[in-house]
Design a protein around this motif. Sequence first.
Motif, mmCIF file in Angstrom:
data_model
loop_
_atom_site.group_PDB
_atom_site.id
_atom_site.type_symbol
_atom_site.label_atom_id
_atom_site.label_comp_id
_atom_site.label_asym_id
_atom_site.label_seq_id
_atom_site.Cartn_x
_atom_site.Cartn_y
_atom_site.Cartn_z
ATOM 1 N N ASN A 7 0.856 -1.192 0.000
ATOM 2 C CA ASN A 7 0.000 0.000 0.000
ATOM 3 C C ASN A 7 0.885 1.233 0.000
ATOM 4 O O ASN A 7 1.780 1.354 0.840
ATOM 5 N N TRP A 8 0.635 2.145 -0.932
ATOM 6 C CA TRP A 8 1.482 3.329 -1.121
ATOM 7 C C TRP A 8 0.671 4.598 -0.944
ATOM 8 O O TRP A 8 -0.527 4.615 -1.146
ATOM 9 N N TRP A 9 1.361 5.665 -0.617
ATOM 10 C CA TRP A 9 0.749 6.981 -0.690
ATOM 11 C C TRP A 9 1.752 7.950 -1.272
ATOM 12 O O TRP A 9 2.947 7.847 -1.061
ATOM 13 N N ASN A 10 1.224 8.901 -2.061
ATOM 14 C CA ASN A 10 2.035 9.865 -2.787
ATOM 15 C C ASN A 10 2.322 11.044 -1.865
ATOM 16 O O ASN A 10 1.413 11.664 -1.342
ATOM 17 N N LEU A 11 3.599 11.369 -1.693
ATOM 18 C CA LEU A 11 3.995 12.439 -0.772
ATOM 19 C C LEU A 11 4.089 13.795 -1.439
ATOM 20 O O LEU A 11 4.220 14.804 -0.759
#
Length: 193
Positions: free
Chosen positions: A89-93
Amino acid sequence: MAVKSNFAAGDVLTASNVNTYLTNGGLVYIAEGSATNTSALDVNSVFSSTYDNYRVVLQTASRSTLQYARFQFRTVSTLATTNYASRSNWWNLTQANSTFQDYDQSAASITGGPSGDQSLNRWSIWTFDISNPNKAQQTGVTGSGTGVRRDDNWYSWVTGGIQADSTQFTGLRFIPNGGTFDVIYKIFGYRQA
């Protein structure tokens, strides 16, 4: 591990002190290595009955667009390519919408995060813990990392999974999702009492 906090100038470190305070905790260095422009890096003879749990620190730099890293477990003669349950699971910073994404899952490997951009000397780094790879039971993995893809977006991620075979693994293989990448790794064992 017991911790001694009252050493004073001139104290002598005895065998008894070492046995009591230094031998039952921390990480123990096992191996390190690297490869350039590779589609697979095999690492053998790093898991044994000496340790139950391991820490791996991995850096990757992409040679291809939108690349990310994976790994598989192996013995010296056999690579495990099935029976994984893994999700990253990724999130864009860097974008205003930093929504947590259910990015990737795999039944053929443990999925990590994006590889950095080798052409800009940008590396992604991730750290993961592996539980029981050398026992005849399923092997667990948890990890996290941060890095940039070639689209200049920075990401952070968490990953987890299992390899469900009852194999006593002795090593692993690092692979990109496609193409080639540069990879640097260090492996440590969690010292046991």
